[in-house]
Write an enzyme that holds these catalytic residues in place. Structure first.
Site, PDB file in Angstrom:
ATOM      1  N   ARG A  93       0.786  -1.293   0.031  1.00  0.00           N
ATOM      2  CA  ARG A  93      -0.018  -0.066   0.080  1.00  0.00           C
ATOM      3  C   ARG A  93       0.764   1.281  -0.057  1.00  0.00           C
ATOM      4  NH1 ARG A  93      -2.844  -3.628   3.584  1.00  0.00           N
ATOM      5  NH2 ARG A  93      -1.074  -3.117   5.266  1.00  0.00           N
ATOM      6  N   ILE A  94       1.667   1.383   0.970  1.00  0.00           N
ATOM      7  CA  ILE A  94       2.573   2.517   0.818  1.00  0.00           C
ATOM      8  C   ILE A  94       3.790   2.503  -0.203  1.00  0.00           C
ATOM      9  CG2 ILE A  94       4.424   3.603   2.614  1.00  0.00           C
ATOM     10  CD1 ILE A  94       2.928   2.497   4.891  1.00  0.00           C
TER      11      ILE A  94
ATOM     12  N   THR B 129       9.089  -2.901   3.448  1.00  0.00           N
ATOM     13  CA  THR B 129       8.491  -4.080   3.909  1.00  0.00           C
ATOM     14  C   THR B 129       8.028  -3.894   5.231  1.00  0.00           C
ATOM     15  OG1 THR B 129      10.512  -5.072   4.628  1.00  0.00           O
ATOM     16  CG2 THR B 129       9.849  -5.414   2.169  1.00  0.00           C
TER      17      THR B 129
ATOM     18  N   SER C 298      10.540   1.668   6.930  1.00  0.00           N
ATOM     19  CA  SER C 298       9.916   0.436   7.367  1.00  0.00           C
ATOM     20  C   SER C 298      10.095   0.206   8.938  1.00  0.00           C
ATOM     21  CB  SER C 298      10.187  -0.537   6.678  1.00  0.00           C
ATOM     22  OG  SER C 298      11.508  -0.987   6.871  1.00  0.00           O
ATOM     23  N   ARG C 299      10.992  -0.488   9.221  1.00  0.00           N
ATOM     24  CA  ARG C 299      11.315  -0.736  10.572  1.00  0.00           C
ATOM     25  C   ARG C 299      12.899  -0.755  10.781  1.00  0.00           C
ATOM     26  NH1 ARG C 299       6.962   0.804  11.622  1.00  0.00           N
ATOM     27  NH2 ARG C 299       5.261  -0.319  12.925  1.00  0.00           N
TER      28      ARG C 299
ATOM     29  N   GLU D 143      14.643   2.443  19.316  1.00  0.00           N
ATOM     30  CA  GLU D 143      14.082   3.612  19.267  1.00  0.00           C
ATOM     31  C   GLU D 143      13.635   4.206  20.667  1.00  0.00           C
ATOM     32  OE1 GLU D 143      11.064   3.511  16.072  1.00  0.00           O
ATOM     33  OE2 GLU D 143      12.409   3.127  14.676  1.00  0.00           O
TER      34      GLU D 143
ATOM     35  N   HIS E 260      10.735   8.511  13.756  1.00  0.00           N
ATOM     36  CA  HIS E 260       9.633   7.665  13.507  1.00  0.00           C
ATOM     37  C   HIS E 260       8.715   8.446  13.391  1.00  0.00           C
ATOM     38  CE1 HIS E 260       8.552   3.269  13.813  1.00  0.00           C
ATOM     39  NE2 HIS E 260       7.255   3.953  13.196  1.00  0.00           N
TER      40      HIS E 260
ATOM     41  N   GLY F 123       6.741   8.842  10.360  1.00  0.00           N
ATOM     42  CA  GLY F 123       6.295   8.480   9.181  1.00  0.00           C
ATOM     43  C   GLY F 123       4.766   8.849   8.947  1.00  0.00           C
ATOM     44  N   SER F 124       3.909   8.554  10.149  1.00  0.00           N
ATOM     45  CA  SER F 124       2.441   8.917   9.888  1.00  0.00           C
ATOM     46  C   SER F 124       2.243  10.031  10.903  1.00  0.00           C
ATOM     47  CB  SER F 124       1.698   7.577  10.359  1.00  0.00           C
ATOM     48  OG  SER F 124       2.033   7.142  11.813  1.00  0.00           O
TER      49      SER F 124
END
Ligand SMILES: NC(=O)c1ccc[n+]([C@@H]2O[C@H](COP(=O)([O-])OP(=O)(O)OC[C@H]3O[C@@H](n4cnc5c(N)ncnc54)[C@H](O)[C@@H]3O)[C@@H](O)[C@H]2O)c1
Ligand SMILES: O=C(O)[C@H](O)CO
Length: 327
Positions: free
Chosen positions: A156-157, A209, A237-238, A267, A286, A288-289
């Site tokens: 999706r991303i 991923t 991602s991570r 983190e 972190h 991203g969103s």
């Protein structure tokens, strides 16, 4: 006595989301910054049927005999111990789709920032290093437009990044994923390829991923050795999809040109992480969103997922546990 299911929420939620949960559950909220301390969670989860929060592991599950649903306000759910949840019969839900555009925007920002050295040169100006007489060549960066982008993980991303890169920046697109996607090939004139080929040919490499046993350290020393010395490496991602020590070495040895990182092994990343003192590496905490609108949408979806899953309705149940839901 309330017949509504007991729900434990371990981090602060917007008021409107709390109101919604109060309509459907007998809720315990956490209204302080940060998240509920682990010892409090382990105590309060003892009679909960639903939890909206973070890590779900064997320790928590063994304190939660009545738990049926765990909801996370994130699309990634590597903090769910899926085997333990399965053995306790606990369903997990997550928040796909609502954050795709926000995360994709951030990935483009990392590409532009690392490629055109935005953070580094912002500091250069502010520190008074910009003076008459510099030729300018030392300020050169790497073009984003018309460069080749390699996306690892075309989900999706990944697709939201592809759209921005191809239609906004005329980039050529390669991707590696679990399977080729005809619609991606056609829409973005993209080419599916094996990981090694993508690494050799891309100017910008983005890892997108999920973190799973297969993707842990998907990118390590061998993979950095394949990249162009001019490559810009992006991870949103991570942290653990990349071998961070190998990344540090690759940057120190000039095997790649730069990196943009939203995620780290640990983190918050310790201040003595060598990545933090490299001018050619852009680092973010972190985020991203992290916009108010998207985080609100995620919280709403996480709450709705929890209520629906508790009531046998439609929810975004994590792929690996879908079979626990009776048809
Ligand atoms: N930085 C952030 O704040 C932030 C925000 C959102 C998501 N994320 C991360 O991004 C991940 C992806 O989110 P999404 O919604 O696009 O997920 P998705 O499931 O839609 O896409 C993931 C893609 O990765 C591919 N993939 C899985 N295993 C692979 C492997 N071994 N090799 C190659 N490809 C593989 C899948 O085929 C899929 O196409 C999340 O799981 C999360 O960890 C980070
Ligand atoms: O997986 C996600 O959704 C993010 O990393 C958390 O915002």
């Amino acid at each position: 006595m309330s017949t509504k299911p007991k729900i434990l929420v371990t981090h602060k939620l917007p008021e409107t989301v709390q109101d919604y949960l109060n309509l459907h559950g007998d809720c315990t909220f956490w209204n302080q910054e940060g998240s509920m301390p682990r010892s409090v969670i382990l105590d309060k989860v003892s009679d909960a049927e639903g939890i909206l929060g973070g890590t779900i592991d064997e320790e928590l599950l063994s304190c939660a005999p009545r738990l049926r649903v765990a909801s996370t306000s994130s699309v990634g759910y590597n903090h769910f111990d899926l085997d333990a949840m399965r053995s306790h019969g606990v369903i997990g839900t997550h928040t796909p789709y609502v954050l795709d555009s926000t995360v994709a925007d951030l990935v483009l920002a990392l590409m532009l920032s690392a490629g055109r050295r935005i953070a580094e040169l912002d500091a250069y100006v502010k520190q008074g290093k910009w003076q008459k007489g510099t030729s300018g060549t030392e300020l050169f960066g790497v073009d984003v437009h018309h460069s080749t982008l390699g996306i690892i993980g075309m989900g999706r991303i990944g697709e939201a990044i592809a759209k921005r890169a191809v239609f906004g920046f005329d980039m050529n697109l390669l991707y590696h994923s679990r399977r080729p996607k005809k619609e991606v090939d056609e829409r973005f004139h993209a080419r599916f390829c094996e990981l090694d080929e993508l690494l050799c040919e891309s100017d910008y490499i983005v890892v997108m991923t999920p973190l799973t046993p297969e993707t842990k350290h998907l990118i390590g020393e061998e993979q950095f050795n394949l990249m162009k010395s001019s490559a810009i490496f992006i991870n949103a991602s991570r942290g653990a999809t990349v071998d961070e020590q190998a990344l540090i070495k690759a940057l120190q040895q000039g095997k790649i040109r730069g990196a943009g990182l939203d995620v780290f092994d640990i983190e918050p990343t310790p201040v003595d992480n060598p990545l933090l003192s490299m001018p050619n590496v852009v680092t973010l905490p972190h985020i991203g969103s992290a916009t108010a609108r998207t985080r609100n949408d995620m919280a709403e979806l996480a709450a709705r997922n929890l209520v629906e899953a508790l009531n046998g309705g439609q929810a975004y149940i994590v792929q690996e546990l879908k079979d626990l839901v009776p048809n």
